[in-house]
Enzyme design. Structure first.
Site, short mmCIF file in Angstrom:
data_model
loop_
_atom_site.label_atom_id
_atom_site.label_comp_id
_atom_site.label_asym_id
_atom_site.label_seq_id
_atom_site.Cartn_x
_atom_site.Cartn_y
_atom_site.Cartn_z
CE LYS A 152 3.97 -3.91 2.22
NZ LYS A 152 3.51 -4.62 3.33
C1 LIG Z 1 2.51 -5.79 3.47
C2 LIG Z 1 1.36 -6.37 2.75
C3 LIG Z 1 0.16 -6.65 3.39
C4 LIG Z 1 -0.03 -6.60 4.88
O1 LIG Z 1 0.26 -5.42 5.49
P1 LIG Z 1 0.65 -5.42 7.06
O2 LIG Z 1 0.61 -3.97 7.39
O3 LIG Z 1 2.03 -6.00 7.15
O4 LIG Z 1 -0.35 -6.21 7.78
C5 LIG Z 1 -0.90 -7.12 2.63
N1 LIG Z 1 -0.78 -7.31 1.32
C6 LIG Z 1 0.36 -7.06 0.65
C7 LIG Z 1 0.40 -7.29 -0.82
C8 LIG Z 1 1.48 -6.60 1.35
O5 LIG Z 1 2.61 -6.38 0.69
#
Ligand SMILES: *Cc1c(COP(=O)(O)O)cnc(C)c1O
Length: 403
Positions: A196
């Site tokens: 992210k």
């Molecule tokens: C990464 C992501 C998540 C989940 O986040 P985590 O921290 O990996 O649990 C949920 N929704 C979207 C659209 C994502 O890209």
């Protein structure tokens, strides 16, 4: 035009694109502060408290609460909103599987409403068509860092008395009509997982302006304790969904670079949009004029519909990889995921299908991704991507238009 790299020609690009993660002295200093303090996590929040306060403040939200990751952040928000087993939660099919599994973990049934052809974001008209007496919530996913149409979704949620949750995992820093995402619905969740735009390995956070919702979410994430209550006073069922001080330290470091990185990605994305618009075989997605900041977690573009097929998409990816361009195929449409369909059937007692033809077609035959880090370099990187696209375009014509 020069020979394609898959045919033994010279690749457009032989040097790597920018690496991820980006970090520096700030993260190093803050991590060491945590290490030496001996306060690594738990109830004595130091860096986590600073993070919550800063994150809420820069978003213009009343409350922020740290949560172990983005998936659990969504689950906690849905649980706190009173979602119960069998309730329906409407979401787009063009998203990471966690949007669906978060709803399932909260006991709900994920219901898929198709996306808009030109944005790949949830289509508010399709949301309305999916509303039933069992609908309790809508999840707006700001996929790739582009805010969904929050104006329409909010109107629908208000009209039907539904909980509106923003899955802003990919969109930290994005805004819709000058309001930061995560503050437009009843609650908004973010992820700090390693891919992210703000990365602490793992982590998450929830924003809300609602005091009651905040207290409930805090309690669910803190083993059922009550804010200000005694240590072993557990008044509801809750779990430990907290982050550590080390993660907060890294995030605080990452946040110092956030605005500059957003500007760099936006500048490079605008250039790439322009260059791709000039090609006959490819097309950028449309950005709604109400998007005041796009976070570009992913740069998405597509093969033009007249040329598109799953086989064409596969060929284009192979050719671009050979040219040194790290394109990715992206998601499969979540409404077609067999695990989600099976789990839903287990709960409803029937095999339900939620056709989403736009998402299904674009995901399999058209969309291509570039990760956010590709946008963190200079102009030359973008010209190289466009040159490679131009080079493979010639071969796409040779594959021919379908009859
Ligand atoms: C990464 C992501 C998540 C989940 O986040 P985590 O921290 O990996 O649990 C949920 N929704 C979207 C659209 C994502 O890209």
């Amino acid at each position: 035009m020069s020979k394609l790299a898959i045919d033994g020609g010279t690749p457009v690009r032989t040097t790597p694109f920018p690496n991820w993660p980006v970090w520096g002295a700030e993260e190093e200093k803050l991590i060491l502060e945590v290490l030496h303090s001996g306060n690594w996590g738990g109830a004595n929040k130091d860096k986590l408290a600073v993070l919550e306060q800063q994150f809420a403040h820069r978003h213009g939200a009343r409350h922020a609460i740290n949560i172990s990751n983005g998936t659990i952040a969504m689950t906690v928000a849905l649980m706190a909103a009173g979602i119960e087993p069998g309730d329906e939660v409407i979401m787009p099919p063009y998203t990471f599987i966690a949007t669906g599994t978060a709803a399932l973990l909260a006991g709900a049934i994920p219901i898929f409403a198709d996306v808009e052809e030109d944005t790949l974001l949830i289509d508010p008209h399709k949301v309305e068509e999916r509303i039933t007496p069992r609908t309790k919530a809508i999840i707006a996913v700001h996929i790739a860092g582009a805010p969904a149409n929050m104006t329409s979704l909010k109107a629908i949620a208000d009209r039907h008395g539904l909980f509106l949750l923003e899955d802003a995992a990919q969109a930290v820093g994005a805004s819709w009509e000058n309001h930061k995402v995560g503050t437009l619905g009843h609650a908004g969740t973010f992820s700090f997982q390693s891919s992210k735009n703000i990365n602490s390995g793992e982590g998450g956070i929830i924003l809300t302006d609602d005091d009651t919702l905040m207290e409930t979410m805090w309690s669910i994430a803190n083993v059922g304790r009550v804010p200000g209550g005694a240590w072993y006073q557990h008044e509801r069922i809750g779990w430990n969904f907290r982050m550590t001080e080390f993660q907060a330290a890294v995030i605080l470091g990452q946040m110092t670079r956030m605005d500059e990185q957003i500007r760099t990605r936006a500048r490079n994305a605008a250039l790439l949009d322009k260059l791709i618009s000039g090609l006959e075989q490819f097309q950028p997605f449309r950005n709604d004029e109400r998007i005041t900041t796009h976070a570009y977690h992913i740069y998405m573009f597509k093969i033009r519909a007249e040329l598109a097929s799953p086989a064409m998409k596969e060929q284009v990816i192979r050719m671009l990889h050979a040219e040194g361009i790290p394109v990715l195929p992206g998601y499969h449409s979540l409404n077609c995921n067999t695990a989600i369909i099976a789990e839903t059937a287990k709960r409803t007692g029937k095999q339900s299908v939620y056709p989403c033809p736009v998402s299904e077609r674009i995901s399999e035959a058209q969309v291509l991704w570039l990760g956010q880090a590709v946008l963190l370099g200079g102009e030359q990187d973008i010209y190289d991507v466009a040159d490679a696209l131009r080079k493979v375009s010639a071969r796409m014509n040779a594959y021919g238009l379908p009859d």
